[in-house]
Design an enzyme around this catalytic site. Structure first.
Site, short mmCIF file in Angstrom:
data_model
loop_
_atom_site.label_atom_id
_atom_site.label_comp_id
_atom_site.label_asym_id
_atom_site.label_seq_id
_atom_site.Cartn_x
_atom_site.Cartn_y
_atom_site.Cartn_z
N GLU A 76 -0.97 -0.27 4.85
CA GLU A 76 -0.78 0.73 4.67
C GLU A 76 -1.41 0.83 6.74
O GLU A 76 -0.41 1.97 7.52
CB GLU A 76 -1.03 2.04 4.11
CG GLU A 76 -0.13 2.05 2.80
CD GLU A 76 -0.57 0.87 1.78
OE1 GLU A 76 -0.94 -0.21 2.01
OE2 GLU A 76 0.14 1.48 0.47
N GLY A 115 2.54 -0.35 -1.53
CA GLY A 115 3.14 0.56 -2.99
C GLY A 115 4.49 -0.70 -4.01
O GLY A 115 3.28 -0.16 -5.17
N GLU A 122 0.53 -1.50 -5.14
CA GLU A 122 -0.36 -0.27 -6.22
C GLU A 122 1.04 -0.71 -7.41
O GLU A 122 0.06 -0.37 -8.70
CB GLU A 122 -0.19 0.87 -5.15
CG GLU A 122 -0.88 1.11 -4.13
CD GLU A 122 -0.08 1.61 -3.49
OE1 GLU A 122 0.73 2.11 -3.00
OE2 GLU A 122 -1.56 2.90 -3.01
N ALA A 134 6.70 0.56 -0.16
CA ALA A 134 7.33 2.08 -0.24
C ALA A 134 8.60 2.47 0.67
O ALA A 134 8.33 1.16 1.82
CB ALA A 134 6.47 3.70 0.11
C1 3H9 Z 1 3.40 2.43 1.10
O1 3H9 Z 1 3.94 1.67 0.60
C2 3H9 Z 1 3.11 3.33 1.29
C3 3H9 Z 1 2.44 3.24 -0.26
O2 3H9 Z 1 1.60 2.97 -0.44
C4 3H9 Z 1 1.87 5.28 -0.63
C5 3H9 Z 1 3.10 5.76 -0.79
C6 3H9 Z 1 3.39 7.24 -1.15
N1 3H9 Z 1 10.53 0.58 3.58
O3 3H9 Z 1 11.07 -7.58 7.94
P1 3H9 Z 1 12.08 -7.99 7.55
C7 3H9 Z 1 13.51 -3.52 6.08
S1 3H9 Z 1 3.52 1.76 3.07
C8 3H9 Z 1 12.55 0.20 4.49
O4 3H9 Z 1 12.68 -7.86 9.24
P2 3H9 Z 1 10.45 -10.60 5.84
C9 3H9 Z 1 13.42 -4.19 7.69
O5 3H9 Z 1 13.50 -2.50 8.48
C10 3H9 Z 1 4.93 0.11 3.28
N2 3H9 Z 1 12.98 -0.67 5.38
O6 3H9 Z 1 12.11 -9.04 6.43
C11 3H9 Z 1 14.49 -4.42 7.56
O7 3H9 Z 1 15.98 -3.95 8.00
P3 3H9 Z 1 16.78 -3.88 8.27
C12 3H9 Z 1 3.64 -0.40 2.89
C13 3H9 Z 1 11.73 -2.25 4.95
O8 3H9 Z 1 11.55 -11.56 4.81
C14 3H9 Z 1 14.82 -5.38 6.17
O9 3H9 Z 1 13.84 -4.27 5.55
N3 3H9 Z 1 4.84 -2.49 3.16
C15 3H9 Z 1 10.16 -2.12 4.55
O10 3H9 Z 1 10.50 -11.01 7.32
C16 3H9 Z 1 14.20 -7.05 6.20
O11 3H9 Z 1 13.27 -6.43 7.01
C17 3H9 Z 1 4.97 -2.26 4.75
O12 3H9 Z 1 4.51 -2.59 5.31
C18 3H9 Z 1 10.28 -0.55 3.67
N4 3H9 Z 1 8.14 -0.59 3.38
O13 3H9 Z 1 10.10 -10.06 6.40
C19 3H9 Z 1 5.74 -4.06 3.83
N5 3H9 Z 1 10.27 -3.36 4.50
O14 3H9 Z 1 17.64 -5.62 7.95
C20 3H9 Z 1 6.82 -3.33 5.22
C21 3H9 Z 1 11.12 -3.81 5.54
O15 3H9 Z 1 18.49 -3.16 8.15
N6 3H9 Z 1 7.61 -5.07 5.64
N7 3H9 Z 1 12.72 -3.55 5.67
O16 3H9 Z 1 16.44 -4.30 9.82
C22 3H9 Z 1 7.14 -5.88 5.86
O17 3H9 Z 1 5.88 -6.96 6.38
C23 3H9 Z 1 8.17 -7.48 5.87
O18 3H9 Z 1 10.17 -6.47 5.68
C24 3H9 Z 1 8.24 -8.08 4.74
C25 3H9 Z 1 9.63 -8.94 4.45
C26 3H9 Z 1 7.20 -9.14 4.56
C27 3H9 Z 1 8.16 -7.86 3.26
#
Ligand code: 3H9
Length: 684
Positions: free
Chosen positions: A123, A100, A103, A61
């Site tokens: 999450e 998400g 999911e 999400a």
């Molecule tokens: C969820 O899904 C809830 C659902 O169950 C239910 C909903 C109803 N959103 O980490 P990076 C941005 S909760 C918005 O450096 P990498 C991050 O801020 C979510 N922004 O990249 C950064 O921005 P900027 C569950 C996000 O390649 C840029 O993307 N998911 C999100 O080293 C690059 O990020 C997670 O917790 C997001 N979800 O790693 C996953 N994710 O460029 C969280 C990232 O402006 N994300 N950004 O600084 C990660 O673990 C890593 O970003 C990922 C890539 C491994 C995907």
């Protein structure tokens, strides 16, 4: 449009393209919904591949939408819509399918992945539970035990492991899109498996929930999401699908606005922003292809190991062959321990060691890209090392000193090309601790600073820029922590009550236990240096313990007594006597747990505000990261500054004033007072 649709024969390929990580913003949800509707109506389509452009599958999400009112289509409805499509969808996963994103993949009839992909429901790390059916569908796919483990830990699983566990249907070695289409063509020739909403969870033993809850609570410490996630999994096993979905949604909405979730979101964005500070975005770093470390002691070997882990060839330099042997065996011990803990295989450990060249000859550093000095914390010794490095290294070799207290400007005073020099403060053990304070001198060039941050990214560290002052950001605040802890003792609290109050607040250890573990001699050495500089550090009891040879666990006693071979701290009669003698002139009072925490944490906040005011730290988020990643400040409180803003700056000022009147703390500083109007640091 955040997606495109193309058709290959009777298979439609839906490609989501929402950089940087294909997060499920409202626009993506709407586009996916529209695609499901349109493709269901299209008689020329038999099945759908859902794939993503860019570096990853859908990473979850859009976390930045969590503070705002949710807009339709809501994610749980979208997953259900995909699950109910007339044509089967297959998720083609590369990079990470998280939250998400996973999911959505669970709503698809099949999941296929590249070998390097990973999947997971992280999450709980954001203080919430999966909110789009993750806790309900995953046990129907993988059983209660695996689902409980994945959801309560938040740990991702690699594609190969996920295949073995039945979480995905196939791993595609070559081109993901064409491999997935091939998979789908074969799958369509067989009866389709039922969607997850129509499956049941195999029963678990009666004791499973109680046993799992105990271990989850132990691991979660005071974070609430993991246990709430376990509740959701249990309901998913015991309720019908719809009722379990409702329970999950209620739990998700309840947690989403909670203080812990807000704090963890704050940390999430701070951690992602830290490696790329906005002021350096336009500066291209130098490339680092080789590194050297001077000094093979605990810090030097740890830094060398961390550089090896970042796949860099490393040269380790020591003053003689005996010291070099010690350095190499320190390094070997680090890799052996990584093998024992299952972090790397014995082969990888051998490979990493083989990438290390050990030498006593500085001449070997003539063409190296980076040198990190990690010798004894003594200005003269360090300056001597840099004089030698200046003479042998290329003029553009990045030179760094690892120091916790010395002024990097003085260390670099005589080197050639001081613009390529900076301080890198690693935390011990350097191969484990994530924090890296990056300390430029007035001469450090922007490209050198940018290279420091690039190095941190290579080493998977959390970098924070710190200005020059005694202790930089972290150790300067630590000095206040320790001084306040002693003030508490002199005014009636006992070491064990102080430690237990700080643990209850969420720290892994109290200040006295931590000193006993690290050794009282290091801080005593720093106080001696400070006194030479004319400062008057406050540590009346610690000074006496040091004079008695009570250095902590390593000498069998420090703030506590220890039985031989046992690390359990025991209250010490001798220490109580010293405290009583030092406290003769101090009024005694009763301390509650909350007051103990306030008497330590609020002065830390005051010092942190000064650090911000003096621009030693550029942003309050940086101080939060230093506290969380260097000193064990509870993540669920969002760090020191986030905690302060949540607690209320006006409230903090009032309590500090009261403490100051009683001689128990410094009065609140100007920045703290001036920020009470807005409640945000630095804003009036
Ligand atoms: C969820 O899904 C809830 C659902 O169950 C239910 C909903 C109803 N959103 O980490 P990076 C941005 S909760 C918005 O450096 P990498 C991050 O801020 C979510 N922004 O990249 C950064 O921005 P900027 C569950 C996000 O390649 C840029 O993307 N998911 C999100 O080293 C690059 O990020 C997670 O917790 C997001 N979800 O790693 C996953 N994710 O460029 C969280 C990232 O402006 N994300 N950004 O600084 C990660 O673990 C890593 O970003 C990922 C890539 C491994 C995907």
């Amino acid at each position: 449009m955040t997606l495109t649709i193309k058709q290959i024969g009777k298979i439609a390929v839906v490609t989501v393209d929402n950089p940087p990580v294909n997060a499920l913003s409202q626009a993506v949800r709407q586009d996916l919904w529209n695609a499901a509707e349109a493709l269901d109506r299209d008689p020329s389509v038999d099945a759908v591949v859902l794939i993503c452009a860019g570096r990853t599958f859908i990473a979850g999400a859009d976390v930045s939408e969590f503070g705002k009112p949710p807009l339709p289509p809501h994610l749980p409805d979208l997953v259900t819509r995909i699950e109910k499509t007339a044509k089967p969808w297959v998720a083609a996963i590369h990079g990470s399918a998280l939250g998400g994103g996973f999911e959505i993949a669970l709503g698809c009839r099949f999941r296929v992945a590249s070998p390097s992909a990973s999947i997971g429901l992280p999450e709980v790390r954001l203080g919430i539970v999966p909110g789009a059916g993750g806790t309900v569908r995953l046990p129907r796919l993988a059983g209660a035990a695996l689902a409980a483990d994945m959801v309560t830990s938040g740990q991702p699983v690699t594609a190969l492991r996920a295949r073995a566990q039945g979480l995905i249907d196939a791993v595609v070695e070559d081109d993901l899109e064409s491999g997935t289409i091939d998979f789908l063509r074969l799958a369509l020739a067989q009866p389709l498996p039922p969607p997850l909403c129509e499956r049941y969870v195999p029963a678990v033993e009666a004791s499973f929930w109680e046993t799992t809850a105990k271990s989850v609570a132990l691991r979660a410490k005071r974070e609430q999401a993991p246990l709430r996630a376990l509740d959701c999994i249990r309901k998913a096993c015991e309720y019908e699908f719809e009722a379990a979905m409702e329970f999950e949604r209620e739990t998700f909405l309840d947690l989403r606005g909670s203080p812990q979730a807000r704090a963890l979101r704050h940390v999430f964005f701070a951690e992602r922003a830290a490696p790329r500070p906005p002021e350096l975005r336009a500066t291209v770093p130098q490339s680092i292809r080789s590194a050297a470390v001077i000094g093979g002691g605990t810090m030097g070997a740890g830094i060398a190991a961390a550089l090896c882990d970042a796949q860099l060839p490393v040269t380790l330099v020591e003053r003689d062959s005996e010291a070099l042997d010690r350095g190499l065996s320190n390094l070997r011990a680090i890799f052996e321990s990584s093998v024992k803990r299952g972090k790397i295989s014995p082969d990888v450990a051998e490979e990493r060691l083989a990438a290390v060249t050990a030498t006593t000859d500085y001449g070997a550093l003539a063409d190296v890209d980076l040198v990190i000095e990690a010798v004894f914390e003594d200005l003269g010794v360090k300056r001597d090392v840099f004089a030698r490095l200046s003479a042998v290294c290329r003029p553009d070799t990045l030179l760094a000193t690892n120091t916790s207290y010395l002024d990097p400007g003085q260390i670099a005073a005589d080197i050639a090309h001081p613009e390529r020099f900076l301080g890198l403060h690693f935390f011990s053990p350097a191969q484990v601790m994530k924090l890296l304070e990056i300390v430029p001198t007035p001469d450090t060039a922007p490209v050198t600073l940018a290279t420091g941050f690039a190095l941190a990214r290579m080493m998977n560290k959390i970098p924070v820029r710190a200005g020059i002052c005694d202790g930089f950001i972290g150790n300067r605040i630590l000095k206040v922590t320790r001084a306040q802890a002693e003030r508490l003792l002199l005014s009636g609290a006992e070491p064990q009550t102080v430690d237990s109050a700080m643990r209850a607040f969420g720290l892994p250890m109290g200040p006295f236990e931590a000193q006993d573990l690290g050794g009282l001699d290091i801080a005593a050495f720093q106080r001696r240096a400070a006194r030479v500089r004319g400062e008057t550090p406050f540590a009346p009891v610690a000074d006496r313990l040091y004079a008695l040879g009570r250095f902590g666990q390593k000498s069998g006693g420090g703030w506590y007594d220890y039985d031989k071979g046992d690390r359990t701290p025991k209250p010490s009669v001798a220490v109580a006597g010293i405290i009583a003698a030092e406290a003769l002139a101090t009024p005694q009072r009763q301390w509650s747990e909350g007051e103990i925490v306030d008497c330590i944490v609020l002065p830390m906040i005051n010092e942190a505000a000064r650090i911000l005011d003096e621009t030693i730290a550029a942003r309050s988020e940086d101080i939060d990261l230093v506290q969380i990643h260097g000193y064990g400040f509870p993540r669920f409180r969002g760090g020191l500054m986030h905690y302060a803003e949540t607690r209320g700056l006006g409230d903090i000022v009032a309590i500090l004033e009261r403490f100051a009147k009683e001689g128990l703390a410094e009065p609140p500083c100007g920045l703290l007072r001036n920020s009470t109007g807005s409640g945000r640091f630095g804003l009036p």
